[in-house]
Design a protein around this motif. Structure first.
Motif, short mmCIF file in Angstrom:
data_model
loop_
_atom_site.label_atom_id
_atom_site.label_comp_id
_atom_site.label_asym_id
_atom_site.label_seq_id
_atom_site.Cartn_x
_atom_site.Cartn_y
_atom_site.Cartn_z
N VAL A 69 -60.42 46.06 32.62
CA VAL A 69 -59.31 45.44 33.33
C VAL A 69 -59.30 43.94 33.08
N ALA A 70 -60.44 43.29 33.26
CA ALA A 70 -60.52 41.83 33.13
C ALA A 70 -60.30 41.38 31.69
N GLN A 71 -60.70 42.19 30.72
CA GLN A 71 -60.52 41.81 29.31
C GLN A 71 -59.05 41.65 28.95
N ARG A 72 -58.17 42.32 29.68
CA ARG A 72 -56.74 42.20 29.40
C ARG A 72 -56.20 40.82 29.75
N LEU A 73 -56.97 40.03 30.51
CA LEU A 73 -56.55 38.68 30.83
C LEU A 73 -56.90 37.69 29.72
N PHE A 74 -57.73 38.11 28.78
CA PHE A 74 -58.03 37.26 27.63
C PHE A 74 -56.82 37.26 26.69
N LEU A 178 -67.84 17.64 39.07
CA LEU A 178 -66.52 18.18 39.37
C LEU A 178 -65.53 17.85 38.25
N ASP A 179 -65.62 16.64 37.72
CA ASP A 179 -64.75 16.25 36.61
C ASP A 179 -65.01 17.12 35.38
N PHE A 180 -66.28 17.46 35.16
CA PHE A 180 -66.61 18.32 34.02
C PHE A 180 -66.07 19.73 34.23
N PHE A 181 -66.29 20.27 35.42
CA PHE A 181 -65.79 21.62 35.72
C PHE A 181 -64.27 21.66 35.65
N ASN A 182 -63.64 20.63 36.20
CA ASN A 182 -62.18 20.59 36.28
C ASN A 182 -61.54 20.19 34.95
N GLY A 183 -62.36 19.62 34.04
CA GLY A 183 -61.84 19.16 32.77
C GLY A 183 -62.25 20.04 31.61
N PRO A 184 -63.28 19.65 30.84
CA PRO A 184 -63.65 20.40 29.63
C PRO A 184 -63.95 21.88 29.86
N LEU A 185 -64.68 22.20 30.93
CA LEU A 185 -65.03 23.60 31.16
C LEU A 185 -63.79 24.43 31.48
N HIS A 186 -62.95 23.92 32.37
CA HIS A 186 -61.72 24.64 32.70
C HIS A 186 -60.81 24.75 31.48
N ASP A 187 -60.74 23.68 30.68
CA ASP A 187 -59.89 23.71 29.49
C ASP A 187 -60.34 24.80 28.52
N ASP A 188 -61.65 24.90 28.30
CA ASP A 188 -62.17 25.92 27.39
C ASP A 188 -61.86 27.32 27.90
N LEU A 189 -62.13 27.55 29.18
CA LEU A 189 -61.90 28.89 29.74
C LEU A 189 -60.41 29.23 29.77
N ALA A 190 -59.58 28.23 30.10
CA ALA A 190 -58.13 28.47 30.15
C ALA A 190 -57.54 28.71 28.77
N SER A 191 -58.23 28.26 27.72
CA SER A 191 -57.74 28.51 26.37
C SER A 191 -58.05 29.94 25.92
N MET A 192 -58.96 30.62 26.64
CA MET A 192 -59.35 31.98 26.28
C MET A 192 -58.86 33.02 27.29
N VAL A 193 -58.78 32.61 28.57
CA VAL A 193 -58.43 33.52 29.66
C VAL A 193 -57.21 32.97 30.38
N ARG A 194 -56.32 33.84 30.80
CA ARG A 194 -55.13 33.41 31.52
C ARG A 194 -55.51 32.94 32.92
N LEU A 195 -55.47 31.64 33.13
CA LEU A 195 -55.73 31.03 34.43
C LEU A 195 -54.46 30.31 34.86
N ASN A 196 -53.99 30.58 36.07
CA ASN A 196 -52.76 29.93 36.51
C ASN A 196 -52.78 29.57 37.99
N GLY A 197 -53.98 29.59 38.59
CA GLY A 197 -54.09 29.25 40.00
C GLY A 197 -55.03 28.09 40.21
N LYS A 198 -55.30 27.80 41.46
CA LYS A 198 -56.16 26.66 41.78
C LYS A 198 -57.63 27.02 41.57
N THR A 199 -58.47 26.00 41.55
CA THR A 199 -59.92 26.17 41.46
C THR A 199 -60.56 25.69 42.75
N GLU A 200 -61.50 26.48 43.27
CA GLU A 200 -62.23 26.12 44.48
C GLU A 200 -63.64 25.69 44.10
N TYR A 201 -64.15 24.69 44.81
CA TYR A 201 -65.49 24.17 44.53
C TYR A 201 -66.32 24.20 45.81
#
Length: 308
Positions: A69-74, A178-201
């Protein structure tokens, strides 16, 4: 994805119940002599069957492998030769190609060199100060049973504080993470997986008197690209220097149960116990991996991001 495969449809199938009622006789002569018709008797009584989150997840996993199921979000099927030939086009900022492939194929990955250790040590010092200042709140008290009647307040012993990357009151090293998580890490993951909501920390503290968090999952498995309610990615940074096996507090990732659909697919059958070493980052698919925090014998800290 068909409507029958949607998360909502699978939940409705899990909740559906049938009641075996006797057939109404075709011939009125078959009715008892003292039978009196009451139109109110024809009203169907809706049956409500309580189902725990664990039961619901078990049912969903039996219907469809949660990893599938989750792989379909890639955006791409990463376990194909075609995808591997185009790895150089991924242009990842901080993740490795292998870590992304592991996340897709097994539902989780581990990296030990993502962040500068001096920065991570600084976060730990700031977290220690927050404990001394009474900043943390027991997680079991964050919501009352009236607000969330299905919440098991006995499942966890940690204390937490929610973090906002836009807050001006963040300590400097926490802000860098937080800047790292919200920046480079999120960018990498969002380039591979469909992310369209907020992030909680969240920053979590486990006291050394066997504080633990029982087996749970961070989200329901969904492949709806428009869904913003279910968490999709969990990323955890550990802040524990000098860890030894006697300290406890390991992260336990549970293997796929034997009755998971497709035999578990790419999910590992065996459990994995991961020491919460300083600077270690564990990333997994939120709706796929069951996990727990084993009882801590030493103070334990972790900073978690949940990406939707």
């Amino acid at each position: 994805m068909s409507n029958e495969d949607s998360l909502e449809s699978r939940i409705l199938r899990a909740a559906a119940t049938t009641t075996d009622l006797p057939d109404f006789p075709d011939d009125k002569s078959d009715l008892p002599s003292d039978y009196e018709y009451n139109p109110d008797d024809d009203e169907e009584v809706e049956e409500v069957e309580e189902m725990t989150e664990t039961d619901l997840l078990h049912y969903l996993d039996q219907q469809t492998n949660p990893l599938t199921v989750a792989q379909r979000l890639f955006y791409h099927e990463l376990n194909t030769l075609t995808a591997q030939k185009h790895e150089h086009d991924w242009k990842l900022k901080c993740l490795t190609n292998k870590s992304v492939e592991d996340l897709y194929a097994h539902g989780w990955t581990q990296l030990d060199t993502l962040l500068d250790l001096e920065c991570v040590k600084g976060v730990r010092h700031e977290a220690d100060a927050m404990v001394a200042n009474g900043t943390f709140i027991p997680a079991s008290q964050v919501k009352t049973n009236d607000e969330d009647p299905y919440r098991d307040v006995n499942a966890r012993d940690d204390a937490i504080v929610w973090l906002d990357p836009t807050s001006s009151s963040n300590s400097p090293h926490i802000q860098k993470v937080l800047d790292f998580f919200n920046g480079p890490l999120h960018d990498d993951l969002a380039s591979m997986v469909r992310l369209n909501g907020k992030t909680e920390y969240q920053l979590a503290y486990y006291h050394p008197a066997n504080a633990r968090y029982e087996k749970h999952r961070d989200a329901l498995p969904t492949d709806n690209p428009d869904d913003t309610s279910q968490r999709r990615i969990t990323a955890i940074l550990y802040l524990n220097p000098g860890f030894s096996s006697s300290d406890g507090g390991e992260l336990k990732l549970f293997g796929a149960p034997h009755d998971t659909a497709d035999g578990g697919g790419g999910l590992d059958a065996a459990d994995h116990v991961i020491p919460p070493l300083l600077g270690r980052v564990v990333i997994f698919l939120s709706g796929v991996i069951d996990h727990a925090v084993l009882p801590a014998k030493k103070e334990r800290f972790a900073l978690t991001a949940w990406m939707r």
